[in-house]
Design a protein around this motif. Structure first.
Motif, short mmCIF file in Angstrom:
data_model
loop_
_atom_site.label_atom_id
_atom_site.label_comp_id
_atom_site.label_asym_id
_atom_site.label_seq_id
_atom_site.Cartn_x
_atom_site.Cartn_y
_atom_site.Cartn_z
N ALA A 172 0.82 -1.22 0.00
CA ALA A 172 0.00 0.00 0.00
C ALA A 172 0.85 1.26 0.00
CB ALA A 172 -0.94 -0.01 1.21
N SER A 173 2.10 1.17 0.44
CA SER A 173 2.97 2.35 0.46
C SER A 173 3.28 2.86 -0.95
CB SER A 173 4.28 2.03 1.18
OG SER A 173 4.04 1.67 2.52
N ALA A 174 3.03 2.04 -1.96
CA ALA A 174 3.24 2.47 -3.34
C ALA A 174 2.14 3.39 -3.84
CB ALA A 174 3.32 1.24 -4.26
N LEU A 175 1.06 3.49 -3.10
CA LEU A 175 -0.14 4.14 -3.61
C LEU A 175 -0.32 5.59 -3.17
CD1 LEU A 175 -2.65 1.18 -3.03
CD2 LEU A 175 -1.31 1.71 -5.09
N THR A 176 0.61 6.12 -2.35
CA THR A 176 0.39 7.46 -1.81
C THR A 176 1.70 8.23 -1.67
OG1 THR A 176 -0.55 8.69 0.07
CG2 THR A 176 0.57 6.62 0.57
N THR A 177 1.59 9.56 -1.72
CA THR A 177 2.72 10.44 -1.39
C THR A 177 2.43 11.25 -0.13
OG1 THR A 177 1.83 12.24 -2.75
CG2 THR A 177 3.34 10.69 -3.82
N LEU A 178 1.28 11.03 0.49
CA LEU A 178 0.87 11.78 1.67
C LEU A 178 1.63 11.29 2.89
CD1 LEU A 178 -3.00 11.87 1.08
CD2 LEU A 178 -1.33 13.70 0.64
N LEU A 179 2.35 12.18 3.53
CA LEU A 179 3.17 11.81 4.68
C LEU A 179 2.35 11.16 5.80
CD1 LEU A 179 5.95 11.78 6.03
CD2 LEU A 179 5.49 14.09 6.87
N PRO A 180 1.18 11.69 6.18
CA PRO A 180 0.41 11.04 7.25
C PRO A 180 0.03 9.60 6.92
CG PRO A 180 -0.42 13.26 6.87
CD PRO A 180 0.53 12.96 5.76
N VAL A 181 -0.32 9.34 5.66
CA VAL A 181 -0.68 7.97 5.26
C VAL A 181 0.53 7.06 5.30
CG1 VAL A 181 -1.67 6.53 3.44
CG2 VAL A 181 -2.59 8.82 3.86
N LEU A 182 1.66 7.55 4.79
CA LEU A 182 2.89 6.76 4.83
C LEU A 182 3.30 6.46 6.28
CD1 LEU A 182 4.92 8.53 2.01
CD2 LEU A 182 4.10 6.17 1.97
#
Length: 401
Positions: free
Chosen positions: A93-103
């Protein structure tokens, strides 16, 4: 003890080693390879980059606290395998976002599941070792099985050394790190498939009876030294690739370094097992900690490829073996029913150290001296931890240790 029984135990331990492949190499160490392109693409400072590893370490702390309880609720085998799937999902799932809170949330989840995986896998390995017939070489055989188990982290480092630099070289920087996380998710599922049959063949650790919680006082020097190890080694694993990149290393050089480090970690689990089995108390962890410190300090001496590779061999060949040495030392002190809780207690201290280490090294690395300052701090912490380990007494709590 018959030879076929030993052979079966070795093969089973190799299957269980897929747990550290997932918990160590994929969930934690691989971030060091993906950090430089993520940092460049997302415009992170070193402190921000370290925050993700701090969050992962905080998750590892939570997982260490909860692991024994989760094992009792779900069953050790089921919890071990389920946590590996959670890790794979968080990585992919880390491939799907650039948002720091989500990471940050995903790094937290991978930390929690990684700790549960490692602790319960180590408990399964200890239970496997307890099935061996007692004899004069029982401690050596037990150390070998634990060494095989933790060497999975080295196997995973080799896998990431083959996968991730290739992904970063074949794809643009803004998408290469995403491909890397996706590949880790897929590799995590493959590790789970390897672990399933081994977990099913492994005896379940004996349940902890009332009043049989692992005595913290007995493990105090191991706990304190392991906490310092967590704080000291994580700076190296977080920033060594950034140091090499900053000195002009290309994708090929980074791949070679990472693969050498992983191969050394694989061999180290086997190579150090006779020493770990022969030295009682905290002497084996202390010795290995000094070697880890030497390996971490080599790149600080000069900018030379030979020193970088020497560092990969010394550090890589020892740091996971040290995890096995601490676990084995605890196993020799504790009653079998206390081993899961004891490993959980030690891993909690280790996780506290990991939570503190990236912050200290990240802030130091943002200073005028750069990453070198963070690595120098880690060497100092490791040497202090080596001295602390020597305080562990060689107390034997049960037969066959």
């Amino acid at each position: 003890m018959t030879e076929p029984r030993t052979s079966r135990a070795v093969w089973t331990a190799l299957g269980l080693a897929a747990g550290p492949v997932s918990a160590f190499a994929f969930a934690r160490f691989a971030y060091a390879v993906l950090l430089p392109p993520m940092q460049a693409d997302l415009d992170w400072s070193y402190a921000t980059a370290a925050l993700l590893n701090t969050t992962n370490a905080a998750g590892y702390l939570v997982g260490a606290i909860l692991a024994a309880r989760v094992g009792r609720v779900l069953g050790v085998r089921r919890a071990f395998l389920t946590s590996m799937l959670v890790t794979a999902a968080a990585l992919g799932a880390s491939a799907l976002t650039t948002l720091l809170p989500v990471l940050l949330v995903l790094r937290l989840a991978a930390g929690v599941s990684g700790a549960v995986t490692f602790i319960l896998g180590a408990a399964l390995t200890a239970a496997l070792a307890s099935q061996l017939v007692a004899g004069p070489r029982t401690a050596h055989r037990s150390a070998l099985l634990m060494g095989i188990y933790v060497s999975g982290g080295g196997m995973g480092v080799v896998v990431t050394g083959l996968l991730l630099p290739a992904a970063l070289a074949w794809f643009p920087p803004e998408s290469g790190w995403r491909i890397g996380w996706a590949a880790l998710g897929i590799a995590g599922v493959a590790a789970w498939l390897i672990a399933v049959p081994a977990a099913r063949r492994t005896p379940v650790p004996p349940p902890r009876g009332a009043g049989s919680r692992a005595p913290v006082r007995t493990l105090l020097p191991l706990l304190a030294g392991y906490t310092l190890f967590g704080a000291g080694y994580i700076a190296y694993m977080t920033f060594i690739v950034a140091l090499l990149r900053g000195r002009g290393a290309g994708d090929g050089e980074v791949a070679v370094f990472w693969i050498v480090l992983g191969l050394a970690a694989m061999v180290g689990g086997f190579a150090w097992s006779p020493v770990i089995g022969a030295l009682s108390g905290g002497r084996a962890p202390a010795l290995l900690m000094v070697v880890v410190a030497l390996g971490a300090g080599l790149p600080l001496l000069a900018d030379h490829p030979a020193l970088a590779l020497g560092s990969a061999v010394l550090f890589g060949g020892t740091f996971l073996a040290l995890v096995g040495a601490v676990t084995h030392a605890a196993q020799r002190v504790l009653d079998p029913s206390q081993v899961t809780d004891g490993i959980g207690t030690l891993t909690t201290g280790f996780a506290v150290g990991q939570s503190i280490g990236p912050v200290l090294s990240g802030v130091a690395s943002d200073s005028a001296d750069g990453v070198q300052a963070g690595l120098a701090l880690s060497v100092l912490i490791l040497l202090v931890g080596a001295a602390v380990f020597l305080g562990q007494r060689p107390q034997m709590a049960h037969a066959g240790s």
